[in-house]
Design an enzyme around this catalytic site. Sequence first.
Site, PDB file in Angstrom:
ATOM      1  N   ASP A   1      -1.105   4.389  -4.674  1.00 30.49           N
ATOM      2  CA  ASP A   1       0.069   3.651  -5.148  1.00 30.49           C
ATOM      3  C   ASP A   1       0.276   2.387  -4.325  1.00 30.49           C
ATOM      4  O   ASP A   1       0.498   1.313  -4.849  1.00 30.49           O
ATOM      5  CB  ASP A   1       1.330   4.533  -5.125  1.00 30.49           C
ATOM      6  N   ILE A   2       0.179   2.557  -3.000  1.00 28.56           N
ATOM      7  CA  ILE A   2       0.471   1.423  -2.113  1.00 28.56           C
ATOM      8  C   ILE A   2      -0.292   1.600  -0.810  1.00 28.56           C
ATOM      9  O   ILE A   2      -0.424   2.720  -0.310  1.00 28.56           O
ATOM     10  CB  ILE A   2       2.005   1.318  -1.879  1.00 28.56           C
ATOM     11  N   ILE A   3      -0.828   0.513  -0.303  1.00 26.27           N
ATOM     12  CA  ILE A   3      -1.445   0.545   1.027  1.00 26.27           C
ATOM     13  C   ILE A   3      -0.608  -0.341   1.932  1.00 26.27           C
ATOM     14  O   ILE A   3      -0.384  -1.516   1.648  1.00 26.27           O
ATOM     15  CB  ILE A   3      -2.926   0.108   0.988  1.00 26.27           C
ATOM     16  N   ASP A   4      -0.128   0.270   2.982  1.00 27.56           N
ATOM     17  CA  ASP A   4       0.828  -0.356   3.897  1.00 27.56           C
ATOM     18  C   ASP A   4       0.085  -0.609   5.206  1.00 27.56           C
ATOM     19  O   ASP A   4      -0.703  -1.546   5.309  1.00 27.56           O
ATOM     20  CB  ASP A   4       1.993   0.647   4.006  1.00 27.56           C
ATOM     21  N   THR A   5       0.204   0.257   6.197  1.00 29.80           N
ATOM     22  CA  THR A   5      -0.549   0.064   7.449  1.00 29.80           C
ATOM     23  C   THR A   5      -2.038   0.318   7.233  1.00 29.80           C
ATOM     24  O   THR A   5      -2.881  -0.188   7.971  1.00 29.80           O
ATOM     25  CB  THR A   5      -0.066   1.053   8.528  1.00 29.80           C
ATOM     26  N   GLY A   6      -2.366   1.150   6.255  1.00 24.65           N
ATOM     27  CA  GLY A   6      -3.767   1.511   6.014  1.00 24.65           C
ATOM     28  C   GLY A   6      -4.169   2.814   6.693  1.00 24.65           C
ATOM     29  O   GLY A   6      -5.297   3.276   6.536  1.00 24.65           O
ATOM     30  N   LEU A   7      -3.245   3.410   7.445  1.00 29.94           N
ATOM     31  CA  LEU A   7      -3.589   4.651   8.167  1.00 29.94           C
ATOM     32  C   LEU A   7      -3.983   5.776   7.215  1.00 29.94           C
ATOM     33  O   LEU A   7      -4.914   6.533   7.485  1.00 29.94           O
ATOM     34  CB  LEU A   7      -2.404   5.102   9.041  1.00 29.94           C
ATOM     35  N   THR A   8      -3.288   5.859   6.100  1.00 30.41           N
ATOM     36  CA  THR A   8      -3.592   6.920   5.133  1.00 30.41           C
ATOM     37  C   THR A   8      -4.991   6.731   4.560  1.00 30.41           C
ATOM     38  O   THR A   8      -5.797   7.666   4.542  1.00 30.41           O
ATOM     39  CB  THR A   8      -2.563   6.890   3.979  1.00 30.41           C
TER      40      THR A   8
ATOM     41  N   ASP B   1       8.686   6.641  -4.386  1.00 27.73           N
ATOM     42  CA  ASP B   1      10.017   7.223  -4.230  1.00 27.73           C
ATOM     43  C   ASP B   1      10.747   6.733  -2.988  1.00 27.73           C
ATOM     44  O   ASP B   1      10.149   6.174  -2.064  1.00 27.73           O
ATOM     45  CB  ASP B   1       9.902   8.744  -4.107  1.00 27.73           C
TER      46      ASP B   1
HETATM   47  P1  5GP Z   1       0.035   3.640   5.024  1.00 30.60           P
HETATM   48  O1  5GP Z   1      -0.660   4.844   5.585  1.00 30.60           O
HETATM   49  O2  5GP Z   1      -0.915   2.642   4.392  1.00 30.60           O
HETATM   50  O3  5GP Z   1       0.924   2.996   6.052  1.00 30.60           O
HETATM   51  O4  5GP Z   1       1.056   4.123   3.949  1.00 30.60           O
HETATM   52  C1  5GP Z   1       0.637   4.593   2.740  1.00 30.60           C
HETATM   53  C2  5GP Z   1       1.659   5.522   2.122  1.00 30.60           C
HETATM   54  O5  5GP Z   1       2.983   5.272   2.602  1.00 30.60           O
HETATM   55  C3  5GP Z   1       1.700   5.286   0.648  1.00 30.60           C
HETATM   56  O6  5GP Z   1       0.779   6.099  -0.035  1.00 30.60           O
HETATM   57  C4  5GP Z   1       3.158   5.622   0.315  1.00 30.60           C
HETATM   58  O7  5GP Z   1       3.285   7.006   0.089  1.00 30.60           O
HETATM   59  C5  5GP Z   1       3.920   5.253   1.553  1.00 30.60           C
HETATM   60  N1  5GP Z   1       4.511   3.902   1.474  1.00 30.60           N
HETATM   61  C6  5GP Z   1       4.100   2.784   2.106  1.00 30.60           C
HETATM   62  N2  5GP Z   1       4.881   1.739   1.802  1.00 30.60           N
HETATM   63  C7  5GP Z   1       5.816   2.200   0.934  1.00 30.60           C
HETATM   64  C8  5GP Z   1       6.904   1.573   0.234  1.00 30.60           C
HETATM   65  O8  5GP Z   1       7.207   0.376   0.333  1.00 30.60           O
HETATM   66  N3  5GP Z   1       7.617   2.401  -0.596  1.00 30.60           N
HETATM   67  C9  5GP Z   1       7.344   3.734  -0.745  1.00 30.60           C
HETATM   68  N4  5GP Z   1       8.119   4.418  -1.587  1.00 30.60           N
HETATM   69  N5  5GP Z   1       6.327   4.346  -0.099  1.00 30.60           N
HETATM   70  C10 5GP Z   1       5.574   3.581   0.720  1.00 30.60           C
END
Ligand code: 5GP
Length: 182
Positions: free
Chosen positions: A104-111, A165
């Site tokens: 759905d979304i990649i933020d930090t990329g850790l996931t 969510d």
């Molecule tokens: P990452 O590991 O890349 O920091 O985060 C990925 C996960 O964090 C996404 O799969 C999502 O579940 C959650 N996430 C990151 N940014 C957002 C955001 O802006 N809104 C929501 N609802 N979830 C987010």
Amino acid sequence: MKTVQLNDKTFEIYIPQNEIEKRIDVLSQEIVNDIGDTTPVFISVLNGAFLFTSEIIKRFPYNCEVDFLKISSYVGTTSSGNVSLTTNSIKASLENRNIVVLEDIIDTGLTIKSLLNDLSTYSPKKISIATLLFKPDVFKFKNEIEINYIGFDIANDFVVGYGLDYNGLGRNLLDIYKLKPL
Ligand code: 5GP
């Protein structure tokens, strides 16, 4: 401006449904062109990617498998940085297969980083990554991980809707909303 209230927070419209769908048309065509008729395995990262997954799958005209992984690193509106794999239920055989991870979304990329580490142990042919939303300013793995298909680059705002969510609410919104500044 169109807003929604989810518990204590107000969100304002950010990306409307018609723009999301137009962009998914383009992305899915790119995926079809690149992957072709190779019986890929789409791996959807739950919970947030369920709507994006269904839109990509509906537009994929060849045989494919679809599997789901449940991962969460978010508590409230910030990434906990602590990735937990809550279900590992990949049924498909991944060896020598084209895998397309749907996020759905990649933020930090850790996931995605942790997921790529896990998936690469299954000796796939290729792992591609498709994400509906990408936050380039906070992504930590610019030189390390290539995100192959990106719906929208967005600023470091907390967004909901279209599968995403806030504390369990908002996944059914068909537009994407961002947290309204106070
Ligand atoms: P990452 O590991 O890349 O920091 O985060 C990925 C996960 O964090 C996404 O799969 C999502 O579940 C959650 N996430 C990151 N940014 C957002 C955001 O802006 N809104 C929501 N609802 N979830 C987010």
